[in-house]
Write an enzyme that holds these catalytic residues in place. Structure first.
Site, PDB file in Angstrom:
ATOM      1  N   ASP A 143       6.247  -9.476 -25.548  1.00 28.20           N
ATOM      2  CA  ASP A 143       6.842  -8.355 -24.848  1.00 28.20           C
ATOM      3  C   ASP A 143       6.315  -8.415 -23.413  1.00 28.20           C
ATOM      4  OD1 ASP A 143       7.723  -5.994 -23.843  1.00 28.20           O
ATOM      5  OD2 ASP A 143       6.969  -4.728 -25.460  1.00 28.20           O
ATOM      6  N   LYS A 192       9.451  -1.865 -14.514  1.00 28.93           N
ATOM      7  CA  LYS A 192       8.254  -1.548 -13.728  1.00 28.93           C
ATOM      8  C   LYS A 192       8.158  -2.436 -12.495  1.00 28.93           C
ATOM      9  CE  LYS A 192       7.641   0.463 -17.620  1.00 28.93           C
ATOM     10  NZ  LYS A 192       7.155   1.614 -18.259  1.00 28.93           N
ATOM     11  N   TRP A 210       2.626   0.026 -27.808  1.00 29.78           N
ATOM     12  CA  TRP A 210       3.661   0.904 -27.258  1.00 29.78           C
ATOM     13  C   TRP A 210       4.396   1.548 -28.443  1.00 29.78           C
ATOM     14  CZ3 TRP A 210       9.211  -0.723 -26.359  1.00 29.78           C
ATOM     15  CH2 TRP A 210       9.905   0.239 -25.636  1.00 29.78           C
TER      16      TRP A 210
HETATM   17  C1  PLP Z   1       4.946  -2.552 -23.759  1.00 26.71           C
HETATM   18  C2  PLP Z   1       6.300  -2.110 -23.364  1.00 26.71           C
HETATM   19  N1  PLP Z   1       7.358  -2.785 -23.802  1.00 26.71           N
HETATM   20  C3  PLP Z   1       8.595  -2.445 -23.479  1.00 26.71           C
HETATM   21  C4  PLP Z   1       8.842  -1.354 -22.692  1.00 26.71           C
HETATM   22  C5  PLP Z   1      10.275  -1.067 -22.428  1.00 26.71           C
HETATM   23  O1  PLP Z   1      10.667  -0.535 -21.249  1.00 26.71           O
HETATM   24  P1  PLP Z   1      12.147  -0.697 -20.734  1.00 26.71           P
HETATM   25  O2  PLP Z   1      13.053  -0.528 -21.890  1.00 26.71           O
HETATM   26  O3  PLP Z   1      12.308   0.330 -19.701  1.00 26.71           O
HETATM   27  O4  PLP Z   1      12.228  -2.072 -20.182  1.00 26.71           O
HETATM   28  C6  PLP Z   1       7.782  -0.591 -22.214  1.00 26.71           C
HETATM   29  C7  PLP Z   1       7.993   0.616 -21.416  1.00 26.71           C
HETATM   30  O5  PLP Z   1       7.159   1.422 -21.161  1.00 26.71           O
HETATM   31  C8  PLP Z   1       6.480  -0.994 -22.560  1.00 26.71           C
HETATM   32  O6  PLP Z   1       5.394  -0.325 -22.122  1.00 26.71           O
END
Ligand code: PLP
Length: 402
Positions: free
Chosen positions: A216, A252, A135
């Protein structure tokens, strides 16, 4: 010192993903498709608010005992307990023994950032190993906290599968005391996860090499539709008594994107260490944003702890995953129907909301220019952004740019 003039500020580059969205919004072609954003869309291509979220919100609004006072620095107590159980499971030894320091965070990004800041403060010089690819924000989050980052092999571009040997080889060479970022499930952007057997080997290697896992967890429940199955890797590591960090996101799996709901968990070797870590996490948070917002965490806490809502959530989550799987199948079939050369089985093999097509940056540019199909330059398609009526258009465009 020269006086401050904002005229001197240089234009920054657009965000890789959000920049694509801006171009999509400016395109009024009826053919335009946005498969760039990592957010679920319903069968009509519209953002979805889960029914269970609406119910929880209604209950919260009607509960006169609730107020808008500040939360504590670490966040909503009920949410923190519930999120630990959700992540590690009801029987996790570390949770029962009070060894997990958990703070509510500004979703997954905020949890990673607080974790990175904590590491940089207490373990300066730590090197953070991040999968290649990953990411896009990972490198910036850890780098901005002042930590050195390095890549480890993850994807085999030829097979579009996991390069497990390459991954193990790179991690074997990481110096003891390094941190290894691991996606719990539905790896973004590749959609490729290690098998249960490979996770066993990864945990053994990290233990032997004294490497700290930083998980993560952005897609628990979003990969298979089963929240327990998707937590396999974290729970395996936990069961081995590993110290580790886990950043959780409810963007999500509950569709709470803009509410910014998440948590950082630090699994410690003792309850005493946990209390000390907790005090230090609070010291990281207080000067950053004082305390987190209430509303989203209250929604998540209610859904996680109310058996009826939790059951309803499970059903809705399954519906989401089933639609994503149907889009994967539909896209693969539509591409195969064009007679496109090559093996497209990776589309149905990959896991989660993304498929990593292997299209080059030039091919992606052509998809945008000639077919009004918007995706990031790494060739990642958000399957969750596809609808049945667009499958043929996307498939034909892919065939043409090959
Ligand atoms: C692998 C991964 N980590 C973390 C996030 C963080 O998302 P958020 O800050 O909305 O929780 C995302 C979002 O697309 C992601 O794909």
């Amino acid at each position: 010192m020269a006086p401050i003039s904002f005229e001197k500020v240089e234009q920054g580059p657009p965000d890789a993903i959000l920049g694509v969205k801006t171009r999509f919004l400016a395109d009024d072609s009826p053919e335009s498709v946005n498969v760039s954003v990592g957010a679920y869309r319903d069968a009509q291509g519209k953002p979805l608010v889960l029914e269970v979220v609406r119910k929880a919100e209604k209950a919260i609004l009607e509960d006169a005992s609730r107020n808008k006072e500040y939360l504590g620095i670490a966040g909503d107590v009920k949410f923190r307990q519930a999120t630990q159980e959700f992540c590690f499971g009801a029987d996790a030894k570390s949770v029962k023994e009070g060894r997990v320091a958990t703070v509510q965070a500004l979703s997954g990004t905020g949890a990673l950032r607080v974790g990175a800041e904590f590491l940089a403060t207490h373990f300066a010089g730590t090197k953070v190993y991040i999968p290649n690819p990953t990411w896009g924000n990972h490198f910036k989050i850890f780098g901005n906290a002042g930590l050195e980052t390095a890549k480890y092999t993850y994807l085999n571009p030829a097979t579009r599968g996991l390069d497990f040997e390459g991954m193990m080889k790179d991690l074997e060479q990481a110096p003891a005391g390094s941190v290894v970022v691991l996606h719990v499930c539905a790896h973004n952007p590749t959609g490729v996860d290690p098998t249960a057997e490979q996770w066993q080997k990864i945990v053994d290697l990290l233990t032997e090499r004294q490497l700290l896992p930083f998980f993560d967890s952005a897609y628990q429940g979003f990969a298979s539709g089963d929240v327990d199955k998707d937590a396999y890797a974290v729970r395996l590591f936990e069961s081995k008594g590993q110290q580790m960090m886990v950043a959780q996101s409810y963007s999500k799996n509950m569709g709470l994107y803009g509410e910014r709901v998440g948590a950082l968990n630090v699994v410690c070797p003792s309850a005493g260490a946990c209390a000390r870590v907790m005090s230090q996490l609070e010291l990281v948070i207080r000067p950053m944003y004082s305390n987190p917002p209430r509303h989203g965490a209250a929604i998540a806490a209610l859904i996680l702890t109310d058996p009826k809502l939790r059951e309803e959530w499970k059903v809705e989550l399954k519906g989401i995953v089933d639609r994503i799987l149907a889009m994967r199948k539909g896209l693969r079939e539509a591409i195969e129907a064009t007679g496109a050369p090559g093996d497209w089985s990776f589309i149905t093999d990959q896991i989660g909301m993304f498929t990593f097509t292997g299209l080059s940056a030039d091919q992606v540019a052509s998809m945008e220019k000639n077919y009004h199909i918007y995706m990031p330059s790494n060739g990642r398609i958000s399957v969750a952004g596809l609808t049945s009526d667009k499958l043929e258009h996307v498939a034909k465009a892919i065939r043409s740019v090959l």
